[in-house]
Design a protein around this motif. Structure first.
Motif, short mmCIF file in Angstrom:
data_model
loop_
_atom_site.label_atom_id
_atom_site.label_comp_id
_atom_site.label_asym_id
_atom_site.label_seq_id
_atom_site.Cartn_x
_atom_site.Cartn_y
_atom_site.Cartn_z
N ASN A 68 0.83 -1.20 0.00
CA ASN A 68 0.00 0.00 0.00
C ASN A 68 0.86 1.25 0.00
N ASP A 69 0.32 2.31 -0.62
CA ASP A 69 0.99 3.61 -0.68
C ASP A 69 2.38 3.51 -1.30
N CYS A 70 2.47 2.81 -2.44
CA CYS A 70 3.75 2.65 -3.16
C CYS A 70 3.73 3.35 -4.52
N ASP A 71 2.67 4.13 -4.81
CA ASP A 71 2.53 4.84 -6.10
C ASP A 71 2.44 3.89 -7.29
N ILE A 72 1.98 2.66 -7.09
CA ILE A 72 1.87 1.69 -8.17
C ILE A 72 0.77 2.11 -9.14
N ASP A 73 1.10 2.10 -10.45
CA ASP A 73 0.09 2.47 -11.45
C ASP A 73 -0.11 1.41 -12.53
N SER A 74 0.64 0.30 -12.45
CA SER A 74 0.52 -0.75 -13.47
C SER A 74 0.97 -2.08 -12.89
N ALA A 75 0.81 -3.14 -13.69
CA ALA A 75 1.14 -4.48 -13.21
C ALA A 75 2.62 -4.80 -13.35
N GLY A 76 3.15 -4.60 -14.56
CA GLY A 76 4.52 -5.03 -14.82
C GLY A 76 4.53 -6.33 -15.62
#
Length: 454
Positions: A68-76
């Motif tokens: 959580n709260d890691c600025d993730i915007d995609s899967a990879g």
């Protein structure tokens, strides 16, 4: 912004750095030492070391993955996710930057064992786009603070056939825009099918006032066992539609837990409605306006509630209601309403309990509280003066009030209590600054001697 894969690699797969990796010390084996001992030559010194085998490198992340709260915007990279997340059952992605549902679906497709997903406070698009959601075995989905519209919620539910718990709190819902009723009755409502697998719904903090909207939730999830509606400003527990074919409790035939804390309910009729929920066992009804209108202690309110709710076994988060507590509550209920006008007695509950416990004599009202103010003799430097004093003051509070009387700072003052009935035992020093005066059994006519510290 990082992908999910990059975030988990940073957390779980960062390369270890070893000291002296390029210049390892000179190691010597000695035949007189066990195999797991080595000797390091450091100049003229010899240091003994114990060999501890290194754990094998981590090949997959734990079953509970918190990002959580890691600025993730995609899967990879999907294949790397599948390889590293093969054990993941619970995934927390709250407070990230996910917007595209397709990225979420790709994550789910490559975590075959996932059962729990938290997407709270991600600004996801309301539309699932042209690509349908994959059917996955999610059992618990958290969508708090996502503000998704009901069309999106419905599309998701259609693709989550085994979902058992859903969190839709803090989404600013003022109505429920999907239902299973007839189209003639609900022109602005999208018709859909029910989801009988869902057992638990969290709906806290949504500004819904009309119980009719909550009934739609009952029709959508007909086998609900737990419904959390805390901080929803609900004003009544009955539907307002005149042509309603069923009473509202009939939409919740399996409900065992209901949280209505902080609802805007201000009359006992709401409690009477709750008695119709035959399976209801665990109830929370804290912070209602109704409780502020009653000149009763919290214990007395609890007794009236227990007596009116025969099926409830846990109330407001307390322990299980014992048989003794229930009997005491029912008898207190009978006594409370016995002296009220007949029009104020809750029917038929009062008559039911009157048959069980019979006509009861009112309890004798014995007031064991000490008098709030008593007249005490204060003596200082052989001069005495009588004054009223509040017995709920602490010793330190009394010293502050006496400062003007004797012109002595509180920290320079000693007090001694002299009981008028036991003067032969002498005065008792009042040593404890936070002790209240009534605990000395202070009575009118007793004496407090003031002395200056030396």
């Amino acid at each position: 912004m990082p992908s999910l894969l990059e975030a988990l690699e940073r957390k779980y797969f960062a390369e270890c750095e070893f000291e002296n990796a390029h210049h390892p010390p000179e190691l010597h084996k000695r035949s007189d030492l066990p195999n797991d001992f080595t000797v390091t030559k450091c100049g003229s010194r010899m240091e003994f070391s114990i060999f501890i085998p290194r754990l094998s490198p981590l090949t997959s992340v734990p079953a509970l993955l918190v990002l959580n709260d890691c600025d993730i915007d995609s899967a990879g990279d999907f294949e790397s996710i599948r390889e590293k997340c093969q054990r993941v059952r619970e995934l927390d992605l709250a407070q990230n930057k996910l917007k595209d549902w397709q990225e979420v679906f790709n994550i789910l497709k490559h975590m075959p064992k996932i059962e729990f997903l938290n997407l709270s406070k991600n600004r996801l698009m309301s539309s699932l786009m042209e690509n349908p959601a994959p059917t996955v075995n999610l059992k618990n989905l958290v969508l708090n603070g996502t503000y998704l519209d009901w069309m999106c919620i419905d599309d998701l539910l259609q693709n989550l056939p085994v979902l058992q718990e859903l969190h839709l709190s803090l989404n600013n819902y003022t109505k429920v825009s999907i239902d299973t009723g007839s189209k003639e009755e609900q022109e602005e409502i999208k018709l859909t099918k029910a989801h009988p697998e869902l057992k638990t719904l969290h709906f806290t903090g949504n500004p819904i006032e009309n119980w009719q909207e909550i009934c739609r939730l009952g029709r959508l999830f007909p086998n609900l066992e737990a419904l959390v509606l805390a901080d929803c400003p609900i004003k009544a527990l009955t539907e307002t539609q005149e042509n309603c074919e069923q009473e509202s409790h009939q939409y919740f035939p399996s409900l065992k837990l209901l949280n209505l804390s902080s609802a805007h309910l201000d009359n006992w009729s709401a409690i009477d409605e709750l008695t119709k929920f035959r399976e209801l066992q665990n109830l929370r009804v804290k912070h209602w306006p109704l409780w502020e209108t009653l000149e009763l202690s919290e214990h007395e309110r609890r007794q009236l509630l227990i007596a009116r709710l025969p099926n409830v076994t846990m109330l407001n988060g307390g322990g299980k209601i014992s048989q003794d507590e229930r009997i005491d509550a029912e008898r207190a209920f009978v006594r409370y309403y016995m002296v009220k006008p007949e029009s104020e007695r809750p029917s038929p509950r009062y008559e039911e309990l009157l048959q069980v416990h019979g006509e009861l004599d009112p309890l004798v009202n014995v007031n064991l509280k000490p008098d709030k103010r008593v007249k005490v003799i204060f003596t200082y430097n052989e001069q005495s003066e009588s004054r009223f004093v509040d017995v709920y003051l602490t010793v330190n509070d009394l010293k502050v009030k006496l400062e003007k009387l004797v012109n002595l700072a509180p920290n320079k003052m000693r007090l001694f209590y002299l009981d008028q009935d036991y003067k032969e035992f002498g005065p008792e020093e009042m040593k404890f600054p936070n002790k209240q005066l009534y605990s000395y059994n202070l009575q009118s006519g007793d004496e407090i001697i003031i002395d200056a510290k030396k």
